[in-house]
Motif scaffolding. Structure first.
Motif, PDB file in Angstrom:
ATOM      1  N   GLU A  70      36.264  46.297  32.784  1.00 50.05           N
ATOM      2  CA  GLU A  70      36.329  45.408  34.249  1.00 50.05           C
ATOM      3  C   GLU A  70      36.678  44.170  34.374  1.00 50.05           C
ATOM      4  OE1 GLU A  70      32.510  48.353  35.930  1.00 50.05           O
ATOM      5  OE2 GLU A  70      32.157  46.400  35.349  1.00 50.05           O
ATOM      6  N   GLN A  71      36.415  43.490  33.355  1.00 56.25           N
ATOM      7  CA  GLN A  71      36.763  42.150  33.260  1.00 56.25           C
ATOM      8  C   GLN A  71      38.290  42.057  33.050  1.00 56.25           C
ATOM      9  OE1 GLN A  71      34.369  39.795  30.871  1.00 56.25           O
ATOM     10  NE2 GLN A  71      35.745  37.903  30.735  1.00 56.25           N
ATOM     11  N   SER A  99      40.558  44.238  34.352  1.00 57.19           N
ATOM     12  CA  SER A  99      41.206  44.446  35.526  1.00 57.19           C
ATOM     13  C   SER A  99      41.010  43.190  36.443  1.00 57.19           C
ATOM     14  CB  SER A  99      40.568  45.683  36.016  1.00 57.19           C
ATOM     15  OG  SER A  99      39.312  45.339  36.474  1.00 57.19           O
ATOM     16  N   GLN A 100      39.943  42.378  36.334  1.00 56.01           N
ATOM     17  CA  GLN A 100      39.965  41.265  37.258  1.00 56.01           C
ATOM     18  C   GLN A 100      40.949  39.991  36.546  1.00 56.01           C
ATOM     19  OE1 GLN A 100      36.602  40.756  39.248  1.00 56.01           O
ATOM     20  NE2 GLN A 100      36.934  42.760  39.524  1.00 56.01           N
ATOM     21  N   GLN A 101      40.913  40.073  35.330  1.00 57.61           N
ATOM     22  CA  GLN A 101      41.361  38.775  34.635  1.00 57.61           C
ATOM     23  C   GLN A 101      41.646  39.235  33.099  1.00 57.61           C
ATOM     24  OE1 GLN A 101      38.592  35.414  33.943  1.00 57.61           O
ATOM     25  NE2 GLN A 101      40.109  34.124  34.938  1.00 57.61           N
TER      26      GLN A 101
END
Ligand code: PLP
Length: 235
Positions: free
Chosen positions: A152-153, A155-157
């Motif tokens: 998740e992290q 995919s954001q950054q």
């Protein structure tokens, strides 16, 4: 080395050599299935690596940083070095200039250091996230929740100069095939949740279980002792 004419010593010498026949068989078997072979050469001398290199093998796996660095200096530059051991953050810098794929990444801290060293080396480093699938607590890896957090992290950054290319796992040391199969199936199910064009490698299977790993969806196997013979204990 003094072998003399002692037949027992000669026999020992030849049985310890690289098993090129088995190599050709496994290569053929994996080619047909489109599975990558990583020849695990840890603790084996450079000559053994060359014996398979001369038969077309380019992917070799190592577990120890210093050993991999020493071999990389000696051996042909088109070898693709896979780091398959447990990598400490403070040692990333030694392999960052040349490593092809790091299989055992299991923390954001390590990803951050790989990114930093990849930037310094002006290259992109491919990694696999290691998942803990075995019963033994001694084995490394993320659990399902930790994997989710990192993905998740990411995919954001995403961090620069690092490519997360898939997952890696090691099954339990067990004679119980059902246990091993369950672990492989579990890893495959996690892999399928994230699979796409760039997240496409599933590294699972070793000498003792690679056929079962492939049946359960592996597309990269790490095989040592079947190719190079049994290993002596490290120091
Ligand atoms: C040593 C090692 C292998 C190869 O094991 P064999 O049983 O000799 O095939 C594969 N993967 C990892 C992570 C290893 O440490």
């Amino acid at each position: 080395m003094q072998l003399g004419l002692n037949p027992a010593a000669l026999f020992y010498f030849y049985t310890m050599a690289v098993n090129t026949e088995v190599f050709e068989q496994i290569k053929e078997q994996l080619n047909q299935k489109g599975v990558m072979l990583v020849a695990v050469s840890k603790i084996k001398p450079p000559e053994d690596i060359l014996a398979l290199y001369q038969r077309g093998q380019k992917d070799f796996g190592e577990n120890y940083v210093q050993e991999m660095v020493e071999k990389e200096i000696l051996l042909p530059k088109d070898i693709r070095w896979h780091f398959i051991g447990h990598l400490q953050s403070n040692k990333v810098k030694y392999i960052a200039p040349f490593v092809y794929l790091i299989h055992g990444v299991d923390s954001l801290k390590l990803l951050t250091e790989i990114s930093k060293q990849a930037l310094k080396a002006k290259r992109t480093i491919k990694v696999l996230l290691q998942i803990h699938i075995a019963r033994e607590a001694t084995k490394f890896g993320l659990d399902e929740k930790e994997l989710k957090e990192i993905m998740e992290q990411w995919s954001q950054q995403p961090l620069p100069n690092v490519e997360i290319c898939g997952l890696m796992g090691m099954a339990s040391y067990s004679d119980d095939k059902a246990v091993i199969q369950r672990e492989f199936q579990y890893l495959k199910s996690l892999f399928d949740q994230y699979k796409n064009d760039s997240f496409a490698l599933l590294s699972m299977g070793m000498s003792s279980d690679y056929e079962m790993a492939i049946e359960n969806g592996s597309n990269a196997v790490r095989i040592g002792s079947l190719l190079f013979g049994a290993r002596a204990k490290k120091n």
